[in-house]
Scaffold this motif. Sequence first.
Motif, PDB file in Angstrom:
ATOM      1  N   SER A 146       0.820  -1.213   0.000  1.00 49.31           N
ATOM      2  CA  SER A 146       0.000   0.000   0.000  1.00 49.31           C
ATOM      3  C   SER A 146       0.851   1.259   0.000  1.00 49.31           C
ATOM      4  O   SER A 146       0.629   2.200  -0.766  1.00 49.31           O
ATOM      5  N   PHE A 203      -6.222  -6.909  -4.153  1.00 42.78           N
ATOM      6  CA  PHE A 203      -6.580  -6.202  -5.389  1.00 42.78           C
ATOM      7  C   PHE A 203      -7.886  -5.435  -5.216  1.00 42.78           C
ATOM      8  O   PHE A 203      -7.969  -4.235  -5.525  1.00 42.78           O
ATOM      9  N   PHE A 205      -7.576  -2.574  -2.386  1.00 38.05           N
ATOM     10  CA  PHE A 205      -6.851  -1.396  -2.862  1.00 38.05           C
ATOM     11  C   PHE A 205      -7.718  -0.578  -3.818  1.00 38.05           C
ATOM     12  O   PHE A 205      -7.742   0.655  -3.753  1.00 38.05           O
ATOM     13  N   GLY A 206      -8.400  -1.262  -4.714  1.00 40.66           N
ATOM     14  CA  GLY A 206      -9.256  -0.560  -5.664  1.00 40.66           C
ATOM     15  C   GLY A 206     -10.359   0.225  -4.982  1.00 40.66           C
ATOM     16  O   GLY A 206     -10.666   1.363  -5.359  1.00 40.66           O
ATOM     17  N   TRP A 221     -11.859   1.410 -12.345  1.00 39.12           N
ATOM     18  CA  TRP A 221     -11.503   0.050 -12.738  1.00 39.12           C
ATOM     19  C   TRP A 221     -11.219  -0.076 -14.233  1.00 39.12           C
ATOM     20  O   TRP A 221     -10.438  -0.930 -14.656  1.00 39.12           O
ATOM     21  N   TRP A 270      -7.073   0.018 -13.302  1.00 36.94           N
ATOM     22  CA  TRP A 270      -7.067  -1.276 -12.630  1.00 36.94           C
ATOM     23  C   TRP A 270      -5.647  -1.784 -12.378  1.00 36.94           C
ATOM     24  O   TRP A 270      -5.393  -2.509 -11.415  1.00 36.94           O
ATOM     25  N   ALA A 320      -4.126  -1.288  -8.858  1.00 34.67           N
ATOM     26  CA  ALA A 320      -4.494  -2.310  -7.880  1.00 34.67           C
ATOM     27  C   ALA A 320      -3.766  -3.617  -8.160  1.00 34.67           C
ATOM     28  O   ALA A 320      -3.363  -4.332  -7.235  1.00 34.67           O
TER      29      ALA A 320
END
Length: 264
Positions: free
Chosen positions: A149, A215, A218-219, A226, A230, A233
């Motif tokens: 992160s 994934f 984080f998104g 997205w 994307w 992530a």
Amino acid sequence: MIDKASAIDTSGMTDGFFQPAICRNCGTPVDGKFCAACGQKKSTRLCASHLRKEAWEKIRWFEADMAHSALRVVTRPGIVAREYVFGQRKSHTHPMKLLLASIIALLLVIAQVDYLGTDDARLGRAIALVQAYSKWSFSLGILAVLIASKVVFWSRQGFNFVEHLVLAAYTHFVIIVANIVNLSPLLLDSNVQLVKTHQFYTAYYMPWVEAGVVFVAFGQFFAIDWRQQWWWAAMGAALFYLAKETLFHLYARAVIRIVVAQLA
């Protein structure tokens, strides 16, 4: 304001002790059912039914709150973390409380299915030592999430270290829940051969499951588009995997050195 110490009658308990409109917790005059100063409900004299009722209410509300929060985090870890960071603290259970509860549950499941057990008596002591030093090794996952992160999203939206840690705690909670679900079939039958088979296949699919959790988290947390972003992530999930593998490798080497030294 009445002094707190004076709210206690040193002469003994009487039936009329709780009649005055005084908070017996802080000594503040009470107008209504709850104290405006400390929030405690106006006290009444204890009895068996009173204790049962209060205990049940606290347990029921605690369990309901934990279950509701856990379900919401499992389905939307990044969104919950984002809401918590942006101030919705009362709506969500503290991330460390959820994480601790999940760790305890995982330890109980691991102990129940004897996941590190062996039929070889010669390895008994070595396995016991490995278990003793490795109980908390899965907690390295939170550090891996935090590393991913901070490295990938270090400047995005201005989040500080503690806010990244909140995301890591909620995300790792979901990862631990996934591992508990993965181990749960062994609660029905955990013979050594079945455990070995389970360990073999787990090594193939669980890394993908855990990376998938990261994934999605984080998104959600970083409000990623997205369709166009994307890959941010995806980079975070990939770095999580690399960081976790590295941390586990280093930890395993340290444990092996300690165990070998104690067996020598």
